[in-house]
Design a protein around this motif. Structure first.
Motif, PDB file in Angstrom:
ATOM      1  N   SER A  38      15.912  -4.871   3.853  1.00  0.00           N
ATOM      2  CA  SER A  38      15.076  -5.318   4.967  1.00  0.00           C
ATOM      3  C   SER A  38      13.688  -4.710   5.006  1.00  0.00           C
ATOM      4  O   SER A  38      13.013  -4.766   6.007  1.00  0.00           O
ATOM      5  CB  SER A  38      15.768  -5.105   6.308  1.00  0.00           C
ATOM      6  N   SER A  39      13.220  -4.083   3.902  1.00  0.00           N
ATOM      7  CA  SER A  39      11.830  -3.670   3.873  1.00  0.00           C
ATOM      8  C   SER A  39      11.264  -3.833   2.468  1.00  0.00           C
ATOM      9  O   SER A  39      12.010  -3.867   1.488  1.00  0.00           O
ATOM     10  CB  SER A  39      11.665  -2.231   4.351  1.00  0.00           C
ATOM     11  N   LEU A  40       9.946  -3.901   2.393  1.00  0.00           N
ATOM     12  CA  LEU A  40       9.279  -4.059   1.105  1.00  0.00           C
ATOM     13  C   LEU A  40       8.988  -2.694   0.500  1.00  0.00           C
ATOM     14  O   LEU A  40       8.453  -1.812   1.163  1.00  0.00           O
ATOM     15  CB  LEU A  40       7.958  -4.812   1.301  1.00  0.00           C
ATOM     16  N   HIS A  41       9.334  -2.547  -0.771  1.00  0.00           N
ATOM     17  CA  HIS A  41       9.010  -1.321  -1.479  1.00  0.00           C
ATOM     18  C   HIS A  41       8.062  -1.661  -2.612  1.00  0.00           C
ATOM     19  O   HIS A  41       8.261  -2.643  -3.317  1.00  0.00           O
ATOM     20  CB  HIS A  41      10.274  -0.677  -2.046  1.00  0.00           C
ATOM     21  N   CYS A  42       7.045  -0.817  -2.788  1.00  0.00           N
ATOM     22  CA  CYS A  42       6.057  -1.020  -3.840  1.00  0.00           C
ATOM     23  C   CYS A  42       6.056   0.223  -4.709  1.00  0.00           C
ATOM     24  O   CYS A  42       6.259   1.338  -4.214  1.00  0.00           O
ATOM     25  CB  CYS A  42       4.686  -1.246  -3.209  1.00  0.00           C
ATOM     26  N   ASN A  43       5.834   0.057  -6.006  1.00  0.00           N
ATOM     27  CA  ASN A  43       5.837   1.229  -6.889  1.00  0.00           C
ATOM     28  C   ASN A  43       4.445   1.784  -7.164  1.00  0.00           C
ATOM     29  O   ASN A  43       4.250   2.527  -8.109  1.00  0.00           O
ATOM     30  CB  ASN A  43       6.599   0.932  -8.185  1.00  0.00           C
ATOM     31  N   CYS A  44       3.463   1.437  -6.318  1.00  0.00           N
ATOM     32  CA  CYS A  44       2.149   2.078  -6.431  1.00  0.00           C
ATOM     33  C   CYS A  44       2.235   3.479  -5.818  1.00  0.00           C
ATOM     34  O   CYS A  44       3.228   3.807  -5.167  1.00  0.00           O
ATOM     35  CB  CYS A  44       1.078   1.228  -5.729  1.00  0.00           C
ATOM     36  N   PRO A  45       1.220   4.326  -6.023  1.00  0.00           N
ATOM     37  CA  PRO A  45       1.301   5.699  -5.504  1.00  0.00           C
ATOM     38  C   PRO A  45       1.613   5.780  -4.004  1.00  0.00           C
ATOM     39  O   PRO A  45       2.429   6.601  -3.586  1.00  0.00           O
ATOM     40  CB  PRO A  45      -0.082   6.273  -5.815  1.00  0.00           C
ATOM     41  N   ALA A  46       0.998   4.928  -3.206  1.00  0.00           N
ATOM     42  CA  ALA A  46       1.268   4.951  -1.767  1.00  0.00           C
ATOM     43  C   ALA A  46       2.701   4.521  -1.489  1.00  0.00           C
ATOM     44  O   ALA A  46       3.411   5.134  -0.704  1.00  0.00           O
ATOM     45  CB  ALA A  46       0.291   4.039  -1.030  1.00  0.00           C
ATOM     46  N   GLY A  47       3.119   3.474  -2.184  1.00  0.00           N
ATOM     47  CA  GLY A  47       4.463   2.967  -1.961  1.00  0.00           C
ATOM     48  C   GLY A  47       5.530   3.979  -2.360  1.00  0.00           C
ATOM     49  O   GLY A  47       6.553   4.113  -1.700  1.00  0.00           O
ATOM     50  N   ARG A  48       5.278   4.697  -3.454  1.00  0.00           N
ATOM     51  CA  ARG A  48       6.270   5.678  -3.907  1.00  0.00           C
ATOM     52  C   ARG A  48       6.423   6.806  -2.910  1.00  0.00           C
ATOM     53  O   ARG A  48       7.450   7.472  -2.853  1.00  0.00           O
ATOM     54  CB  ARG A  48       5.867   6.240  -5.273  1.00  0.00           C
ATOM     55  N   HIS A  49       5.370   7.063  -2.127  1.00  0.00           N
ATOM     56  CA  HIS A  49       5.459   8.096  -1.095  1.00  0.00           C
ATOM     57  C   HIS A  49       5.912   7.517   0.235  1.00  0.00           C
ATOM     58  O   HIS A  49       5.719   8.129   1.277  1.00  0.00           O
ATOM     59  CB  HIS A  49       4.116   8.814  -0.948  1.00  0.00           C
ATOM     60  N   ARG A  50       6.480   6.313   0.159  1.00  0.00           N
ATOM     61  CA  ARG A  50       7.054   5.660   1.330  1.00  0.00           C
ATOM     62  C   ARG A  50       6.026   5.422   2.427  1.00  0.00           C
ATOM     63  O   ARG A  50       6.346   5.387   3.612  1.00  0.00           O
ATOM     64  CB  ARG A  50       8.238   6.471   1.882  1.00  0.00           C
ATOM     65  N   LYS A  51       4.769   5.268   2.019  1.00  0.00           N
ATOM     66  CA  LYS A  51       3.753   4.852   2.971  1.00  0.00           C
ATOM     67  C   LYS A  51       3.601   3.341   2.867  1.00  0.00           C
ATOM     68  O   LYS A  51       3.941   2.748   1.854  1.00  0.00           O
ATOM     69  CB  LYS A  51       2.412   5.516   2.651  1.00  0.00           C
ATOM     70  N   ASN A  52       3.025   2.775   3.910  1.00  0.00           N
ATOM     71  CA  ASN A  52       2.714   1.357   3.842  1.00  0.00           C
ATOM     72  C   ASN A  52       1.521   1.170   2.919  1.00  0.00           C
ATOM     73  O   ASN A  52       0.462   1.712   3.163  1.00  0.00           O
ATOM     74  CB  ASN A  52       2.376   0.828   5.232  1.00  0.00           C
ATOM     75  N   CYS A  53       1.709   0.434   1.857  1.00  0.00           N
ATOM     76  CA  CYS A  53       0.587   0.167   0.973  1.00  0.00           C
ATOM     77  C   CYS A  53       0.039  -1.212   1.285  1.00  0.00           C
ATOM     78  O   CYS A  53       0.710  -2.027   1.907  1.00  0.00           O
ATOM     79  CB  CYS A  53       1.032   0.264  -0.484  1.00  0.00           C
ATOM     80  N   TYR A  54      -1.171  -1.461   0.836  1.00  0.00           N
ATOM     81  CA  TYR A  54      -1.769  -2.750   1.189  1.00  0.00           C
ATOM     82  C   TYR A  54      -1.185  -3.889   0.389  1.00  0.00           C
ATOM     83  O   TYR A  54      -1.294  -5.040   0.778  1.00  0.00           O
ATOM     84  CB  TYR A  54      -3.292  -2.701   1.108  1.00  0.00           C
ATOM     85  N   HIS A  55      -0.534  -3.568  -0.744  1.00  0.00           N
ATOM     86  CA  HIS A  55       0.150  -4.633  -1.485  1.00  0.00           C
ATOM     87  C   HIS A  55       1.262  -5.220  -0.624  1.00  0.00           C
ATOM     88  O   HIS A  55       1.385  -6.438  -0.488  1.00  0.00           O
ATOM     89  CB  HIS A  55       0.760  -4.096  -2.788  1.00  0.00           C
ATOM     90  N   ALA A  56       2.091  -4.322  -0.078  1.00  0.00           N
ATOM     91  CA  ALA A  56       3.212  -4.781   0.746  1.00  0.00           C
ATOM     92  C   ALA A  56       2.702  -5.484   2.003  1.00  0.00           C
ATOM     93  O   ALA A  56       3.246  -6.507   2.414  1.00  0.00           O
ATOM     94  CB  ALA A  56       4.109  -3.600   1.115  1.00  0.00           C
ATOM     95  N   ASP A  57       1.614  -4.922   2.587  1.00  0.00           N
ATOM     96  CA  ASP A  57       1.034  -5.555   3.776  1.00  0.00           C
ATOM     97  C   ASP A  57       0.601  -6.980   3.467  1.00  0.00           C
ATOM     98  O   ASP A  57       0.859  -7.912   4.218  1.00  0.00           O
ATOM     99  CB  ASP A  57      -0.188  -4.760   4.271  1.00  0.00           C
TER     100      ASP A  57
END
Ligand SMILES: [Zn+2]
Length: 74
Positions: A38-57
């Motif tokens: 139920s959530s989007l995960h991205c493997n960019c640096p922000a995503g790996r730190h479990r922050k909202n990245c702009y890709h997922a946004d």
């Protein structure tokens, strides 16, 4: 018109499978986004730190209806 300042560029997404997309970042890096539990995960640096990245946004904006359908099926 309100624009989201977090969205720097118009990202293009390639759908790999029903829950996986790839996109090319501003530096030319290819990132993979996955819809997991139920959530989007991205493997960019922000995503790996479990922050909202702009890709997922951005992906969430583009595919809001489709993602809502996916989430509703969980
Ligand atoms: Zn990202």
């Amino acid at each position: 018109m309100a624009t989201n300042p977090k969205v720097k560029a118009d990202l293009k997404f390639t759908q790999i499978d029903p829950r996986t997309w790839s996109t090319v970042g501003t530096q030319g890096n290819v990132y993979t986004l996955s819809l997991l539990s139920s959530s989007l995960h991205c493997n960019c640096p922000a995503g790996r730190h479990r922050k909202n990245c702009y890709h997922a946004d951005r992906l969430a904006q583009l595919f809001k209806a489709e993602l809502n359908d996916c989430l509703a099926s969980f």
